[in-house]
Design an enzyme around this catalytic site. Sequence first.
Site, PDB file in Angstrom:
ATOM      1  N   HIS A  48       0.802  -1.222   0.000  1.00  0.00           N
ATOM      2  CA  HIS A  48       0.000   0.000   0.000  1.00  0.00           C
ATOM      3  C   HIS A  48       0.834   1.271   0.000  1.00  0.00           C
ATOM      4  O   HIS A  48       0.255   2.361   0.091  1.00  0.00           O
ATOM      5  CB  HIS A  48      -0.928   0.031   1.218  1.00  0.00           C
ATOM      6  CG  HIS A  48      -2.132  -0.839   1.087  1.00  0.00           C
ATOM      7  ND1 HIS A  48      -3.287  -0.440   0.458  1.00  0.00           N
ATOM      8  CD2 HIS A  48      -2.353  -2.109   1.495  1.00  0.00           C
ATOM      9  CE1 HIS A  48      -4.178  -1.412   0.488  1.00  0.00           C
ATOM     10  NE2 HIS A  48      -3.644  -2.432   1.117  1.00  0.00           N
ATOM     11  N   LYS A  54      -8.517  13.142   4.805  1.00  0.00           N
ATOM     12  CA  LYS A  54      -7.491  12.111   4.752  1.00  0.00           C
ATOM     13  C   LYS A  54      -6.755  12.086   6.089  1.00  0.00           C
ATOM     14  O   LYS A  54      -6.794  13.055   6.839  1.00  0.00           O
ATOM     15  CB  LYS A  54      -6.462  12.402   3.644  1.00  0.00           C
ATOM     16  CG  LYS A  54      -7.020  12.321   2.228  1.00  0.00           C
ATOM     17  CD  LYS A  54      -5.960  12.695   1.219  1.00  0.00           C
ATOM     18  CE  LYS A  54      -6.489  12.555  -0.199  1.00  0.00           C
ATOM     19  NZ  LYS A  54      -6.739  11.151  -0.572  1.00  0.00           N
ATOM     20  N   ARG A  55      -6.084  10.998   6.340  1.00  0.00           N
ATOM     21  CA  ARG A  55      -5.147  10.979   7.454  1.00  0.00           C
ATOM     22  C   ARG A  55      -4.160  12.124   7.279  1.00  0.00           C
ATOM     23  O   ARG A  55      -3.723  12.411   6.166  1.00  0.00           O
ATOM     24  CB  ARG A  55      -4.420   9.622   7.443  1.00  0.00           C
ATOM     25  CG  ARG A  55      -3.326   9.448   8.454  1.00  0.00           C
ATOM     26  CD  ARG A  55      -2.878   7.989   8.460  1.00  0.00           C
ATOM     27  NE  ARG A  55      -2.479   7.532   7.147  1.00  0.00           N
ATOM     28  CZ  ARG A  55      -1.232   7.590   6.666  1.00  0.00           C
ATOM     29  NH1 ARG A  55      -0.262   8.077   7.402  1.00  0.00           N
ATOM     30  NH2 ARG A  55      -0.957   7.130   5.470  1.00  0.00           N
ATOM     31  N   LYS A 102       0.402  13.847   1.943  1.00  0.00           N
ATOM     32  CA  LYS A 102      -0.958  14.125   1.464  1.00  0.00           C
ATOM     33  C   LYS A 102      -1.183  15.617   1.248  1.00  0.00           C
ATOM     34  O   LYS A 102      -2.155  16.029   0.633  1.00  0.00           O
ATOM     35  CB  LYS A 102      -1.993  13.543   2.424  1.00  0.00           C
ATOM     36  CG  LYS A 102      -1.923  12.007   2.475  1.00  0.00           C
ATOM     37  CD  LYS A 102      -2.951  11.437   3.432  1.00  0.00           C
ATOM     38  CE  LYS A 102      -2.833   9.921   3.556  1.00  0.00           C
ATOM     39  NZ  LYS A 102      -3.292   9.209   2.345  1.00  0.00           N
ATOM     40  N   THR A 144      -8.906   6.227  -1.785  1.00  0.00           N
ATOM     41  CA  THR A 144     -10.285   5.784  -2.014  1.00  0.00           C
ATOM     42  C   THR A 144     -11.278   6.922  -1.775  1.00  0.00           C
ATOM     43  O   THR A 144     -12.404   6.860  -2.260  1.00  0.00           O
ATOM     44  CB  THR A 144     -10.662   4.583  -1.123  1.00  0.00           C
ATOM     45  OG1 THR A 144     -10.388   4.889   0.251  1.00  0.00           O
ATOM     46  CG2 THR A 144      -9.900   3.337  -1.538  1.00  0.00           C
ATOM     47  N   LYS A 193     -14.965   7.894  -3.634  1.00  0.00           N
ATOM     48  CA  LYS A 193     -16.216   8.211  -2.936  1.00  0.00           C
ATOM     49  C   LYS A 193     -16.750   9.575  -3.373  1.00  0.00           C
ATOM     50  O   LYS A 193     -17.958   9.744  -3.583  1.00  0.00           O
ATOM     51  CB  LYS A 193     -15.987   8.197  -1.417  1.00  0.00           C
ATOM     52  CG  LYS A 193     -15.533   6.854  -0.865  1.00  0.00           C
ATOM     53  CD  LYS A 193     -15.329   6.920   0.639  1.00  0.00           C
ATOM     54  CE  LYS A 193     -14.713   5.615   1.144  1.00  0.00           C
ATOM     55  NZ  LYS A 193     -13.298   5.728   1.459  1.00  0.00           N
TER      56      LYS A 193
END
Length: 811
Positions: free
Chosen positions: A356, A543-544, A549, A651, A655
Amino acid sequence: MNKTTNEVQELVLDKLARYFAITPERANEDQIYKAVALVVRDLLLQKKQENNARIAEGKYKRVYYLCMEFLIGRSLKNNLFNLGLTEQFDECLKKMNFSLDGIFERESDAGLGNGGLGRLASCFMDSLATLNYPAMGFTLRYQYGLFRQRIVDNQQVELPDMWLPSGEVWMMPRSDKRFTVNFGGRVEEYHDANGKMCVRNLDGDSVDALANDVMISGYGDNAGVSVLRLWTATSSTQFDMRSFSQGDYEKAMQRENEAELISKVLYPSDDHSQGKQLRLQQEYFLVSASLQSRLKDHLRLYKSVKNLPDKAVIHANDTHPALAIPELMRLLMDEHGLSWDEAWDITVRTVNYTNHTVMAEALEKWDENTFRNVLPRIYAITCEINRRFVASVEAQHLDGRKIDAMRILNNNQVKMANLCVIGSQKVNGVSALHSEIIKDTIFSEFNEIYPDKFTNVTNGITHRRWLIQSNPRLASLITELIGPDFYTKPEQLSGLMKFVSDKTVLDKIGDIKQANKKDYADYVKKTTGFVLNPESRFDTQIKRLHEYKRQLLNVLKIVHYYLELSDNPEKNVAPQTFIFGAKAAGSYMHAKRIIQLINCLSQEIQKNPKIKKKLDVMFVENYNVTQAEHLIPASEVSEQISLAGKEASGTSNMKFMINGAVTLGTLDGANVEIGERVGDENIFIFGLKTEEVERAWRAGYNSSTIYTHNDEIKRVVDRLRVGFAGESFSDIADYLIAGNYQVADPYMCLLDFEDYTKAAQRMGETYADKKKWNKMALVNIAQAGIFSSDRSIADYAKNIWNLKKVKVNSK
């Protein structure tokens, strides 16, 4: 399931009487919730038993999915929907003067996960059940989950997540599934009565694993039930009554307390040696209990472990369950008497691994001494796996540097990703781009010798939960336009493409989004008091919280807008609301500072009504699945802005897409495939490509040069030093241009800033044309079917697991 409202009511009344000795007139919402949950659990148990009988009779191969987290959210609403019983329970509760929606609110989100990894695993459990592939998931029953996030004085504070009081009702205790897991001690070799050399672990500590099963229903008449087994750690030794009687209560409870620590918290902080050791214990505890359980059931059915690869798949989701490889070897050799070669052949043909990440810190490496001390037998087996592998590649006369890169043990570290590759039959990435990157970078040496081992399965989401349940207005319109078959055939969403020029349909798309925005604004005001403007554009990044990110890049853009409006509060701009949701690991201080920056910026804006009308920022406290179910249908812009080459898939992008939000993002992870599906005209892409990132580093990227020569970037960074709401963020400014004792701006926020703001400007101009924007939204919805987890699971079943669906005789 075929149940009438009256039948449902009888079942609920029975649970109220038997468990609470109460009638509906005297019951409170918590008691009604638990009675309803117990009824649904019984229905799931019946369905599971019927399906298990078919699996046993047909001797189907089954997948056993090991993951440290399953972010399942709330169970009641999802199970009722999948069982087709929502209407019956709604009517039943109305007769009792209760609201089903109110009862849903009595359930806490299950504290079993954190971010995308755990939500993906949960989507997979749903799709496995819906498609009726035989499957079980395994994780730990974390007593306090990750943590409950509170924002106090604009800073994240971590509190225990007390989810079990409402979540425990879904668990079926399995007293028949209790296994002992050993830690520490020493390894001793001896010969048995037949002269065979054997191994035993002496003088160690043992912990018992107790099983609780949570059932997840699939959707549809022929669906099955996936079982998620949760392991709880408890002491395997008898209570120290002597110490207790002598008043030494601490000593009496010591063994029990130490054992129970293993299943207390998800991802305990690992910035100290005790935390690292506890994480290692958690990971071994998970795989040892799960594999012991699996082999016991296998022997009951098949009497021999030698056909294990034909009947079972052990799937390691990320590197956390990597110890499944040496643990399966241990069980096959030490407990079942197989030779090394027999055990290794079975292991490699049984285990598969999903990678991942390409992030070095997420590719787990354990200190060799810690590994040896905590898991002496597993360490010995891992050493032998490494020795044999190195001998095999040395025989191929490979370059020494390549061999070193592939070693499991090297430089006093145990490299879990290398163990996964060597001990697995298949290794897959989770997006087309990511799968190519891992072959070209972190696993390039392995790809040279195992080219057939690597493959791709792009991630997916459960569209039934994230569209049909979360966005009923949109689901109703889609059903009106193309029929209901997309519930189980998400690819049929493409039928919406024939409406891309239909003004009536496009207007309805816009009206639904606006109604969802108003609902979300009402929800936020009711639950938090924060006032959102539903007439503004909702721009969301959930998001985390991690540097790669790039929530920080988003903040820099917002500061840029804030400064423009500070200069000219009368500037004619379309109102924008930026919404963030994220948790930062408790020990990740830089990430927590970014959360503080977002909240301080928001507080500063709230003090200026003129700016708030045109620019607003909200941070969602304790972001979780339930929060996402409210927020995603209302969002119009999906921020997917990670540095290219760093996000494996994502993901949340899927969504948002299926709910009609338009992506503003880099060519990273699944954004690439989303762009290919919707076309360049229906997505806003900016920034460096993966190869350009690499070239920039090789050329000696220097963020301070950009800062010096770009007036707007300089202005934004300098404003961080001034700060917001009385708090200076000079440390973040230094991080961007000076490095804070490391490389400056390691995720190239400043290098991508100008292109990012230009893409945002193009997006704003497009948003002003409502017909064009609604058309883009419709195209995104229509092209989202390929990103269903149903498709992902079908890919795994066909290309990696070799699974067959359970046949159900239709009545």
